[in-house]
Design a protein around this motif. Structure first.
Motif, PDB file in Angstrom:
ATOM      1  N   LYS A  63       0.832  -1.206   0.000  1.00  0.00           N
ATOM      2  CA  LYS A  63       0.000   0.000   0.000  1.00  0.00           C
ATOM      3  C   LYS A  63       0.869   1.260   0.000  1.00  0.00           C
ATOM      4  O   LYS A  63       1.773   1.396   0.824  1.00  0.00           O
ATOM      5  N   PRO A  64       0.577   2.193  -0.920  1.00  0.00           N
ATOM      6  CA  PRO A  64       1.437   3.367  -1.048  1.00  0.00           C
ATOM      7  C   PRO A  64       1.109   4.475  -0.050  1.00  0.00           C
ATOM      8  O   PRO A  64      -0.058   4.743   0.233  1.00  0.00           O
ATOM      9  N   VAL A  65       2.161   5.145   0.423  1.00  0.00           N
ATOM     10  CA  VAL A  65       2.023   6.359   1.223  1.00  0.00           C
ATOM     11  C   VAL A  65       2.834   7.427   0.496  1.00  0.00           C
ATOM     12  O   VAL A  65       4.000   7.194   0.167  1.00  0.00           O
ATOM     13  N   GLU A  67       3.937  11.781  -0.153  1.00  0.00           N
ATOM     14  CA  GLU A  67       4.232  13.043   0.545  1.00  0.00           C
ATOM     15  C   GLU A  67       5.154  12.797   1.736  1.00  0.00           C
ATOM     16  O   GLU A  67       4.778  12.123   2.701  1.00  0.00           O
ATOM     17  N   VAL A  70       4.030  13.268   5.401  1.00  0.00           N
ATOM     18  CA  VAL A  70       3.028  12.258   5.731  1.00  0.00           C
ATOM     19  C   VAL A  70       3.751  10.921   5.966  1.00  0.00           C
ATOM     20  O   VAL A  70       3.444  10.194   6.918  1.00  0.00           O
ATOM     21  N   GLN A  73       5.631  10.809   9.375  1.00  0.00           N
ATOM     22  CA  GLN A  73       4.698  10.598  10.491  1.00  0.00           C
ATOM     23  C   GLN A  73       4.169   9.170  10.494  1.00  0.00           C
ATOM     24  O   GLN A  73       3.995   8.563  11.549  1.00  0.00           O
ATOM     25  N   TYR A  74       3.900   8.641   9.314  1.00  0.00           N
ATOM     26  CA  TYR A  74       3.415   7.264   9.191  1.00  0.00           C
ATOM     27  C   TYR A  74       4.448   6.293   9.755  1.00  0.00           C
ATOM     28  O   TYR A  74       4.115   5.417  10.570  1.00  0.00           O
ATOM     29  N   GLU A  77       4.492   6.358  13.404  1.00  0.00           N
ATOM     30  CA  GLU A  77       3.317   5.744  14.044  1.00  0.00           C
ATOM     31  C   GLU A  77       3.294   4.219  13.914  1.00  0.00           C
ATOM     32  O   GLU A  77       2.810   3.529  14.797  1.00  0.00           O
ATOM     33  N   ILE A  78       3.826   3.708  12.805  1.00  0.00           N
ATOM     34  CA  ILE A  78       3.833   2.253  12.596  1.00  0.00           C
ATOM     35  C   ILE A  78       4.898   1.580  13.460  1.00  0.00           C
ATOM     36  O   ILE A  78       4.706   0.486  13.967  1.00  0.00           O
ATOM     37  N   PRO A  90       1.111  16.697  23.218  1.00  0.00           N
ATOM     38  CA  PRO A  90       0.483  17.381  22.072  1.00  0.00           C
ATOM     39  C   PRO A  90       1.060  18.760  21.764  1.00  0.00           C
ATOM     40  O   PRO A  90       1.190  19.132  20.595  1.00  0.00           O
ATOM     41  N   ARG A  93       4.386  18.339  20.135  1.00  0.00           N
ATOM     42  CA  ARG A  93       4.161  17.839  18.780  1.00  0.00           C
ATOM     43  C   ARG A  93       3.755  18.972  17.857  1.00  0.00           C
ATOM     44  O   ARG A  93       4.185  19.048  16.702  1.00  0.00           O
ATOM     45  N   ARG A  97       5.607  20.092  14.493  1.00  0.00           N
ATOM     46  CA  ARG A  97       4.892  20.165  13.213  1.00  0.00           C
ATOM     47  C   ARG A  97       4.984  21.561  12.618  1.00  0.00           C
ATOM     48  O   ARG A  97       5.091  21.721  11.402  1.00  0.00           O
TER      49      ARG A  97
END
Lengths: 221, 225
Positions: A63-65, A67, A70, A73-74, A77-78, A90, A93, A97
Motif C-alpha cells: 500500500k502506497p504512502v 508526501e 506524511v 509521520q506514518y 506511528e507504525i 500534544p 508535537r 509540526r
C-alpha cells in the motif's frame, strides 16, 4: 516483523526522499530501495502515485504512502518503539509540526530555489531570505543538541537532508552558510555523525554536480 | 476544568474557520477574538505568531499554536472524544494526503481561477477542474470524506465546499456544479447543512461583498505587477 514488506521509490538527490531514508534507518527497518529515472517513470511509480507522479513513494505491504511529511509521520506511528521522532506531548508535537511546515514552506520552497536559479538582485533577495529563515531555525534549536532534544526528532529528519544541498547553494550564490549560521552547521555535522543520516545523504560534491547539470538542462547560467 | 481556550481569527478566513469548526466538533468552549488583519494586527497576535504574523492562532492555557493544519492535529490530540482523524495509521496517512492536496493544489488553484487575468483564466480553470475531479474521487461514494461523520478532510475541504462556492457565485463561474461533479456538489450541500457547520460559517450575505472586494484588490495588484 517478518511479514513487513517495505519498498521506497526514490531519486538519489531528492531531499524529500532522504527524509524517508533517515526515518527508516532510525527505526532500523529493512527496505528495498528503488531508484527512479524521473524522465522515464516506472509503471509502478505511476500506479502508486497516480495523482502527483512524484517520488518518494513508500510502499508498505503493497500500500502506497505519498508526501514526505506524511510518510515520516506514518513511519513514526507504525514503528513507535524505536527512535520516536515526534514527542508524546500534544503541545510539543504542535511545535515540531510547526517547524516542519516552516522548513517545507521556506527552505524547500520556490523562493529558496532562486538562490541557485537566478542572478543579480533577485538572487541577493533570495539569499537574504534564505539566511533569515535558517537563523530562525537556529533560534529554535537554541542550545539543544538536536531539534528533538537529546536525540534526532521530526524537525531534524525534515531539515537535515537540505544540508547535502548547502555546498551547491554556496557555490551558486557565492556565500558561506557557515559564516552566517555557525550553530546550524554545527548541528548538521552532529547529525552527520549518525549512520542513519550520513548513509542517507549523498556527497555534497555530487549534489553540486547535479545542480550544474540541471542548470545546463534548463539553460540557467 | 480551568481550560482557557482562545482563537484569534478573522471572520471571513477559511483557515480561521477550520480552527473554530474543530473546537465546535469537540464541544470545547472558546473565546473568539476577531483580528483586523487587513488593518492593524494586535500586539498579542504578533506576540503569539511572530514568524508568520497570521490568523488563526489557538491559545490553550496561555500557549500559542499556529498554522491551521497544526492546530487541527493539536485539537484532535488534546481533546480525544469525537475523533475526526482515523485511528489506523494508514487511513490517517490517506487523510493527511488529501488534506495536503486540498491545501496546496485544489484550494489555491480554485481561488486563482476566480481572479486571474483573462488570458490565463482558461488554463487555470482547466487545472482547477482536474483537481476537483481528483478530489471527488476521494469521496468514493461516502457521504463525507470522513465517512458517516465529518472528518478532518471535510473540515479542510470547507474552504472549497463553502468559501470557493461563494467566490464562484460572485464571478459567475460554476466550476463546482451538480452536473460536472455530482458527488462533490452533494457533499458540499450536506456539509453546509450540518447544524454544527451552519452555526459557525460566516453568513453568505456578509461574505459575498467581502470576497468581491478581495477579488477586485487581487485583480488590481495583479494588473500592476
Amino acid at each position: 516483523m517478518a511479514d513487513e514488506d517495505v519498498v521506497l521509490l526514490d531519486f538519489w538527490p531528492s531531499p524529500f526522499g532522504m527524509r524517508v531514508r533517515i526515518a527508516l534507518a532510525e527505526k532500523e527497518i529493512k527496505y528495498e530501495y528503488k531508484e527512479e529515472d524521473l524522465r522515464n517513470k516506472t509503471d509502478l511509480l505511476l500506479k502508486m502515485n497516480p495523482i502527483h507522479k512524484k517520488i518518494p513513494v513508500l510502499i508498505h505491504n503493497g500500500k502506497p504512502v505519498c508526501e514526505s511529511l506524511v510518510q515520516v509521520q506514518y513511519i513514526d506511528e507504525i514503528w513507535p518503539h524505536k527512535s520516536p521522532l515526534l514527542p508524546t506531548d500534544p503541545y510539543q508535537r504542535a511545535i515540531a509540526r510547526f517547524w516542519g511546515d516552516f522548513v517545507d514552506k521556506k527552505i524547500y520552497g520556490l523562493e529558496s530555489g532562486k538562490v541557485w536559479t537566478t542572478k543579480g538582485e533577485e538572487q541577493e533577495a533570495a539569499k537574504k531570505e534564505f539566511i533569515e529563515c535558517l537563523k530562525l531555525l537556529e533560534g529554535e534549536l537554541g542550545n539543544k543538541a538536536y531539534f528533538g532534544g537529546e536525540n534526532l526528532g521530526y524537525v531534524d529528519v525534515v531539515l537535515v537532508p537540505f544540508y547535502s544541498w548547502f555546498y551547491a547553494y554556496e557555490k551558486c550564490g557565492n556565500f558561506s552558510i557557515e559564516t552566517e549560521c555557525p550553530k546550524l552547521i554545527a548541528w548538521a555535522k552532529r547529525c552527520m555523525e549518525k549512520d542513519s543520516v550520513s548513509k542517507s545523504l549523498p556527497d555534497q560534491d555530487k549534489i553540486y554536480d547535479y545542480v550544474l547539470h540541471l542548470k545546463k538542462v534548463f539553460g540557467i547560467e | 476544568m480551568g481550560e482557557e481556550v482562545k482563537v484569534f481569527g478573522y471572520w471571513a478566513s477559511p483557515y480561521s474557520y477550520r480552527a473554530e469548526l474543530a473546537l465546535k466538533l469537540k464541544g470545547v468552549s472558546y473565546e473568539y477574538i476577531n483580528e483586523d488583519i487587513f488593518g492593524n494586527k494586535s500586539d498579542l497576535l504578533l506576540k503569539y505568531n511572530p514568524v508568520h504574523k497570521k490568523v488563526p492562532v489557538l491559545l490553550h492555557n496561555g500557549k500559542p499554536i499556529v498554522e491551521s493544519l497544526v492546530i487541527l492535529e493539536y485539537i484532535e490530540e488534546t481533546w480525544k472524544h469525537n475523533p475526526y482523524l482515523p485511528q489506523d495509521p494508514y487511513d490517517k496517512s490517506t487523510a493527511r494526503f488529501w488534506i495536503k492536496f486540498i491545501d496546496e493544489k485544489c484550494f489555491p488553484t480554485l481561488w486563482l481561477a476566480a481572479w486571474s487575468a483573462e488570458n490565463e483564466r482558461e488554463k487555470v480553470t482547466n487545472e482547477a477542474c482536474e483537481y476537483l475531479k481528483t478530489l471527488e474521487s476521494a469521496l468514493n461514494g461516502k457521504k463525507f470524506f470522513g465517512g458517516e461523520t465529518i472528518g478532518m478532510v471535510d473540515i479542510v475541504a470547507s474552504s472549497v465546499g463553502y468559501f470557493i462556492r461563494v467566490t464562484q457565485e460572485i464571478m459567475g463561474q460554476n466550476l463546482l456544479s451538480a452536473d460536472k461533479f455530482p458527488q462533490l456538489f452533494q457533499w458540499s450541500e450536506d456539509f453546509a447543512n450540518c447544524s454544527i457547520v451552519k452555526e459557525s460559517l460566516p453568513p453568505r450575505d456578509k461574505l459575498l461583498p467581502f470576497v468581491k472586494g478581495l477579488i477586485a484588490k487581487y485583480q488590481q495588484d495583479n494588473a500592476k505587477a
